[in-house]
Enzyme design. Structure first.
Site, PDB file in Angstrom:
ATOM      1  N   ASP A 125       6.966  -0.789   3.879  1.00  0.00           N
ATOM      2  CA  ASP A 125       7.992   0.225   4.111  1.00  0.00           C
ATOM      3  C   ASP A 125       7.982   1.103   2.862  1.00  0.00           C
ATOM      4  O   ASP A 125       8.548   0.737   1.836  1.00  0.00           O
ATOM      5  CB  ASP A 125       9.361  -0.412   4.320  1.00  0.00           C
ATOM      6  CG  ASP A 125      10.458   0.629   4.473  1.00  0.00           C
ATOM      7  OD1 ASP A 125      10.254   1.595   5.229  1.00  0.00           O
ATOM      8  OD2 ASP A 125      11.512   0.476   3.832  1.00  0.00           O
ATOM      9  N   GLU A 144       4.859   2.153   7.929  1.00  0.00           N
ATOM     10  CA  GLU A 144       5.712   3.091   8.658  1.00  0.00           C
ATOM     11  C   GLU A 144       5.239   4.519   8.436  1.00  0.00           C
ATOM     12  O   GLU A 144       4.864   4.895   7.326  1.00  0.00           O
ATOM     13  CB  GLU A 144       7.163   2.940   8.200  1.00  0.00           C
ATOM     14  CG  GLU A 144       8.131   3.765   9.020  1.00  0.00           C
ATOM     15  CD  GLU A 144       9.588   3.490   8.707  1.00  0.00           C
ATOM     16  OE1 GLU A 144      10.421   4.317   9.106  1.00  0.00           O
ATOM     17  OE2 GLU A 144       9.883   2.463   8.062  1.00  0.00           O
ATOM     18  N   ASP A 160      14.837  -3.071   2.380  1.00  0.00           N
ATOM     19  CA  ASP A 160      13.460  -2.593   2.276  1.00  0.00           C
ATOM     20  C   ASP A 160      12.458  -3.683   2.661  1.00  0.00           C
ATOM     21  O   ASP A 160      11.477  -3.408   3.351  1.00  0.00           O
ATOM     22  CB  ASP A 160      13.184  -2.071   0.866  1.00  0.00           C
ATOM     23  CG  ASP A 160      14.056  -0.878   0.531  1.00  0.00           C
ATOM     24  OD1 ASP A 160      13.850   0.184   1.142  1.00  0.00           O
ATOM     25  OD2 ASP A 160      14.954  -1.023  -0.311  1.00  0.00           O
TER      26      ASP A 160
END
Length: 168
Positions: A8, A67, A139
């Site tokens: 991420d 992502e 996160d």
């Protein structure tokens, strides 16, 4: 079995995880955050690159799930996020590891069942799916969500291939 590195990305905090995609379900290996402390932006990118490089050396993942960039309210934030993603991807590509990208909506849909889920719902489901009891930062849980999303997509792809359905 394959080992998945989930990322991420962020220019200040980059969440990461490693899970194993096994026949009997995912196995949690590690998760955490790269807290980037430098003020100079190019130095932050270097820290992200070096941190991801160390993770790859230590855990030897087979694939990266990361992502995709989504448009922030301001273009500068999106651009910085794109740079952070690039630094993480380059660290992995240095090992010739394939990269798979997923939109935030895809990740939430795969993990929670709805594409507009919030971060707390993702964290809750990630902990449930992996049977984790210890606290997770948002996160790290987002990185686990990316990795689980990739695992689900790969499993579906394998099922389709067994049925003789070609999927790109």
């Amino acid at each position: 079995m394959s080992r998945i590195l989930g990322i991420d990305p962020g220019s200040r905090i980059t969440g990461y995880c490693v899970i194993d995609d096994r026949i009997n379900g995912p196995r949690y290996i590690v998760s955490g955050c790269l807290d980037v402390v430098k003020d100079n932006f190019p130095e932050r990118l270097k820290e992200i690159y070096n941190g991801v490089h160390r993770i790859v050396e230590e855990y030897s993942p087979d694939e990266l799930a990361i992502e995709q960039v989504f448009m922030h309210k301001n273009a500068d934030s999106a651009l910085k996020l794109g740079h952070a993603r690039g630094a993480a991807m380059c660290a992995v590509l240095a090992f010739d590891i394939p990269v798979f990208e997923y939109a935030a909506r895809q990740i939430k849909q795969a993990v929670v069942g709805k594409g507009n889920a919030d971060k707390e719902q993702v964290r809750h489901m990630v902990k449930y799916i992996l049977g984790l009891r210890e606290p997770l930062t948002l996160d790290a849980s987002d990185a686990l969500g990316v990795a689980l999303c990739h695992m689900h997509y790969r499993q579906t792809q394998r099922r389709l291939e067994k049925m003789g359905v070609k999927h790109s």
